[in-house]
Motif scaffolding. Structure first.
Motif, mmCIF file in Angstrom:
data_model
loop_
_atom_site.group_PDB
_atom_site.id
_atom_site.type_symbol
_atom_site.label_atom_id
_atom_site.label_comp_id
_atom_site.label_asym_id
_atom_site.label_seq_id
_atom_site.Cartn_x
_atom_site.Cartn_y
_atom_site.Cartn_z
ATOM 1 N N ALA A 1 0.833 -1.201 0.000
ATOM 2 C CA ALA A 1 0.000 0.000 0.000
ATOM 3 C C ALA A 1 0.868 1.250 0.000
ATOM 4 C CB ALA A 1 -0.944 -0.009 1.205
ATOM 5 N N VAL A 2 1.926 1.239 0.810
ATOM 6 C CA VAL A 2 2.831 2.395 0.866
ATOM 7 C C VAL A 2 3.553 2.571 -0.461
ATOM 8 C CG1 VAL A 2 4.923 3.298 1.944
ATOM 9 C CG2 VAL A 2 3.134 2.282 3.366
ATOM 10 N N ILE A 3 4.000 1.467 -1.055
ATOM 11 C CA ILE A 3 4.694 1.544 -2.346
ATOM 12 C C ILE A 3 3.776 2.157 -3.402
ATOM 13 C CG2 ILE A 3 5.665 0.174 -4.235
ATOM 14 C CD1 ILE A 3 6.662 -1.807 -2.065
ATOM 15 N N LEU A 4 2.506 1.719 -3.424
ATOM 16 C CA LEU A 4 1.552 2.243 -4.396
ATOM 17 C C LEU A 4 1.335 3.737 -4.199
ATOM 18 C CD1 LEU A 4 -1.119 -0.606 -4.389
ATOM 19 C CD2 LEU A 4 0.381 0.013 -6.292
ATOM 20 N N GLN A 5 1.228 4.155 -2.951
ATOM 21 C CA GLN A 5 0.953 5.563 -2.673
ATOM 22 C C GLN A 5 2.154 6.446 -2.995
ATOM 23 O OE1 GLN A 5 0.308 6.848 1.447
ATOM 24 N NE2 GLN A 5 -1.473 8.006 0.752
ATOM 25 N N VAL A 6 3.346 5.960 -2.696
ATOM 26 C CA VAL A 6 4.545 6.794 -2.842
ATOM 27 C C VAL A 6 5.171 6.688 -4.221
ATOM 28 C CG1 VAL A 6 6.883 7.195 -1.967
ATOM 29 C CG2 VAL A 6 5.023 6.691 -0.371
ATOM 30 N N GLU A 7 5.165 5.469 -4.782
ATOM 31 C CA GLU A 7 5.918 5.238 -6.010
ATOM 32 C C GLU A 7 5.064 5.079 -7.265
ATOM 33 O OE1 GLU A 7 9.190 2.666 -3.471
ATOM 34 O OE2 GLU A 7 8.798 2.130 -5.556
ATOM 35 N N GLY A 8 3.817 4.674 -7.102
ATOM 36 C CA GLY A 8 2.978 4.495 -8.282
ATOM 37 C C GLY A 8 2.619 3.044 -8.524
ATOM 38 N N SER A 9 2.423 2.688 -9.793
ATOM 39 C CA SER A 9 1.864 1.386 -10.153
ATOM 40 C C SER A 9 2.843 0.239 -9.951
ATOM 41 C CB SER A 9 1.394 1.408 -11.607
ATOM 42 O OG SER A 9 2.493 1.638 -12.477
ATOM 43 N N LEU A 10 2.276 -0.956 -9.829
ATOM 44 C CA LEU A 10 3.034 -2.191 -9.643
ATOM 45 C C LEU A 10 2.393 -3.311 -10.444
ATOM 46 C CD1 LEU A 10 3.612 -2.502 -5.771
ATOM 47 C CD2 LEU A 10 5.423 -2.391 -7.492
ATOM 48 N N THR A 11 3.213 -4.203 -10.961
ATOM 49 C CA THR A 11 2.697 -5.452 -11.506
ATOM 50 C C THR A 11 2.773 -6.513 -10.411
ATOM 51 O OG1 THR A 11 4.856 -6.222 -12.270
ATOM 52 C CG2 THR A 11 3.568 -4.855 -13.801
ATOM 53 N N VAL A 12 2.124 -7.634 -10.640
ATOM 54 C CA VAL A 12 2.173 -8.720 -9.665
ATOM 55 C C VAL A 12 3.607 -9.184 -9.459
ATOM 56 C CG1 VAL A 12 1.474 -11.094 -9.201
ATOM 57 C CG2 VAL A 12 -0.187 -9.471 -10.124
ATOM 58 N N SER A 13 4.366 -9.302 -10.554
ATOM 59 C CA SER A 13 5.757 -9.757 -10.446
ATOM 60 C C SER A 13 6.599 -8.783 -9.643
ATOM 61 C CB SER A 13 6.365 -9.940 -11.843
ATOM 62 O OG SER A 13 5.694 -10.956 -12.549
ATOM 63 N N GLU A 14 6.413 -7.486 -9.886
ATOM 64 C CA GLU A 14 7.158 -6.480 -9.136
ATOM 65 C C GLU A 14 6.793 -6.505 -7.662
ATOM 66 O OE1 GLU A 14 5.929 -3.121 -11.323
ATOM 67 O OE2 GLU A 14 7.619 -3.127 -12.719
#
Length: 253
Positions: free
Chosen positions: A23-36
């Protein structure tokens, strides 16, 4: 005095920690794939998929058309929320309990941020068949009672600016603006929104606005009930109870 270094709790739940990290990564850095996501928190792809799916379910994330995951409306609201949200919620809890005692149906309070509405307080009634607690949940504003109430408080220019760009998401999340304008005109005339299974099958809700000392609509209070208990002749009593609750909340701000 300097704070002590943070340490993980002795009995921490690993899956919860992983979900919060994502959740923090999404808020601070942006989008993610499942692999990432799997690589970042050190879990299998299947586990990362389950974590992200749970974040989507709780509106902390959204899945995009390219199957990547982006920040969800809950995290957007946390970043943009008004500083007086806690005061509005505190002022509403007593009147919401009175609503539940009076009508024996679930009572809610929500606020709008952009095109979405977040339930910031929800008190369930005691009936076996009832609408569940909605606190913390986020919905497109045009789909729910509180959203219609708060959108109706906008001018035509403000509404046009809000939906100037096409909303992303599923077709259900994209409003028919012609119909929406008609619905909002009806809300402005009556001061009340009646939601007949607009957002969820089997659920009917009635709501009205909560204003601050300047007369601006800052929230919406509503009552939700199973459609089997809804009857047009019941609306008058619900509206009277909502009017009293909205007045008490406004007085408490």
């Amino acid at each position: 005095m300097a704070k002590l270094m943070k340490k993980p709790p002795a009995y921490g739940v690993t899956s919860v920690d992983h979900a919060l990290q994502l959740a923090v990564i999404l808020q601070v850095e942006g989008s993610l794939t499942v692999s990432e996501a799997a690589r970042r928190v050190g879990v299998a792809r299947s586990s990362a998929h389950r974590l992200l799916s749970t974040l989507v379910y709780r509106d902390f994330a959204v899945q995009r058309e390219d199957r990547s995951y982006g920040v969800g409306p809950v995290l957007e609201i946390a970043d943009k929320a008004q500083s007086n949200v806690s005061a509005i919620r505190a002022a509403a809890l007593g009147p919401l309990r009175t609503l539940v005692d009076t009508l024996d149906e679930t009572a809610n309070l929500c606020i709008r941020t952009g095109r979405t509405v977040r339930f910031i307080a929800s008190i369930e009634c005691a009936q076996a068949l009832r609408v569940g607690n909605r606190e913390g949940m986020v919905f497109p504003a045009h789909q729910v009672t509180g959203g219609l109430i708060t959108l109706a408080a906008l001018t035509e220019e403000e509404l046009a600016a809000l939906y100037a760009t096409a909303p992303t998401g599923t077709p259900e999340e994209r409003p028919d603006l012609t119909k929406l304008r008609s619905d909002l005109c009806a809300v402005r005339r009556s001061g009340v929104a009646v939601n007949l299974e607009r957002s969820e099958r089997g659920v009917v809700a009635v709501g009205r606005g909560v204003t601050d000392s300047g007369g601006d609509t800052v929230a919406a209070v509503s009552v939700s009930m199973p459609s089997v208990r809804y009857a047009p002749e019941r609306v008058k009593g619900v509206i009277e109870a909502l009017a009293l609750a909205a007045e008490k909340i406004s007085a408490g701000l």
